[in-house]
Scaffold this motif. Sequence first.
Motif, short mmCIF file in Angstrom:
data_model
loop_
_atom_site.label_atom_id
_atom_site.label_comp_id
_atom_site.label_asym_id
_atom_site.label_seq_id
_atom_site.Cartn_x
_atom_site.Cartn_y
_atom_site.Cartn_z
N ALA A 190 0.83 -1.21 0.00
CA ALA A 190 0.00 0.00 0.00
C ALA A 190 0.86 1.25 0.00
O ALA A 190 0.58 2.22 -0.73
N ILE A 191 1.92 1.24 0.79
CA ILE A 191 2.86 2.38 0.84
C ILE A 191 3.48 2.59 -0.54
O ILE A 191 3.56 3.73 -1.02
N GLU A 192 3.90 1.52 -1.16
CA GLU A 192 4.51 1.62 -2.49
C GLU A 192 3.51 2.16 -3.52
O GLU A 192 3.87 2.99 -4.36
N ASN A 193 2.26 1.73 -3.44
CA ASN A 193 1.24 2.22 -4.38
C ASN A 193 1.00 3.72 -4.20
O ASN A 193 0.87 4.44 -5.19
N ILE A 194 0.94 4.16 -2.98
CA ILE A 194 0.73 5.59 -2.73
C ILE A 194 1.95 6.38 -3.19
O ILE A 194 1.82 7.44 -3.81
N ASN A 195 3.16 5.87 -2.89
CA ASN A 195 4.38 6.56 -3.29
C ASN A 195 4.51 6.71 -4.80
O ASN A 195 5.17 7.63 -5.27
N SER A 196 3.92 5.82 -5.55
CA SER A 196 4.07 5.85 -7.00
C SER A 196 3.10 6.82 -7.69
O SER A 196 3.13 6.96 -8.91
N THR A 197 2.27 7.51 -6.92
CA THR A 197 1.32 8.44 -7.54
C THR A 197 2.00 9.75 -7.90
O THR A 197 2.92 10.21 -7.22
N ASP A 198 1.54 10.33 -9.00
CA ASP A 198 2.00 11.66 -9.41
C ASP A 198 1.01 12.66 -8.83
O ASP A 198 -0.07 12.86 -9.36
N GLN A 199 1.39 13.28 -7.76
CA GLN A 199 0.45 14.11 -7.03
C GLN A 199 0.14 15.45 -7.70
O GLN A 199 -0.72 16.19 -7.23
N LYS A 200 0.76 15.73 -8.82
CA LYS A 200 0.43 16.95 -9.54
C LYS A 200 -0.99 16.90 -10.08
O LYS A 200 -1.58 17.95 -10.36
N ASN A 201 -1.53 15.73 -10.24
CA ASN A 201 -2.86 15.56 -10.82
C ASN A 201 -4.00 15.70 -9.81
O ASN A 201 -5.16 15.56 -10.17
N TYR A 202 -3.68 15.96 -8.56
CA TYR A 202 -4.69 16.02 -7.51
C TYR A 202 -4.86 17.45 -7.00
O TYR A 202 -3.94 18.25 -7.05
N SER A 203 -6.03 17.70 -6.44
CA SER A 203 -6.27 18.98 -5.79
C SER A 203 -5.46 19.03 -4.49
O SER A 203 -5.04 17.98 -3.98
N PRO A 204 -5.26 20.21 -3.94
CA PRO A 204 -4.53 20.30 -2.66
C PRO A 204 -5.18 19.46 -1.55
O PRO A 204 -4.48 18.79 -0.79
#
Length: 167
Positions: A131-145
């Motif tokens: 789960a940690i690895e899956n979250i870490n692999s997200t590109d957070q630029k695509n999300y709202s603050p």
Amino acid sequence: MNDTTISAIDALIASFEKNTYTEKHVISLLHYLVELDAKEEKQTIDAIIKVLGFCTKDFVRAPIMNALTSIDASNPIKASLLAVCWESGLDYNNYLNAFVEALIKGNEAVAIEAYTMILEFTEKTEKIKEAIENINSTDQKNYSPAHRILINDSLQHLINLYNSNPL
């Protein structure tokens, strides 16, 4: 909704109220729920979600998770079903990855409910590292603050849990 459908739903709800419901009842209700149009059937959806929130028998988890994974991430019913998981008080530790996926792929309403479930995890399991690895692999630029805050708080919670106790 026709009279036969209303009658069937009333019978199902009566079985839930009497605590005589079975896994088959839950599966039928969930199948019906996921087919509803969230914009046109809001009252029916709300009633079904309310009933499901009181379902606390262990066999309820798998059908709810099957329904959750079959629903598109942007469907408002997904957020409501995630809330059912929390409201039921059942142990969903075996489904951590489904909640992480909802957190990452869902809209903010879905992410809030998934975040709430992730914070309920208090046992260290083998699934936490994934789960940690899956979250870490997200590109957070695509999300709202706000969505990024939910993702990062979830990540921090899981890291703390992972580091807290040996398996």
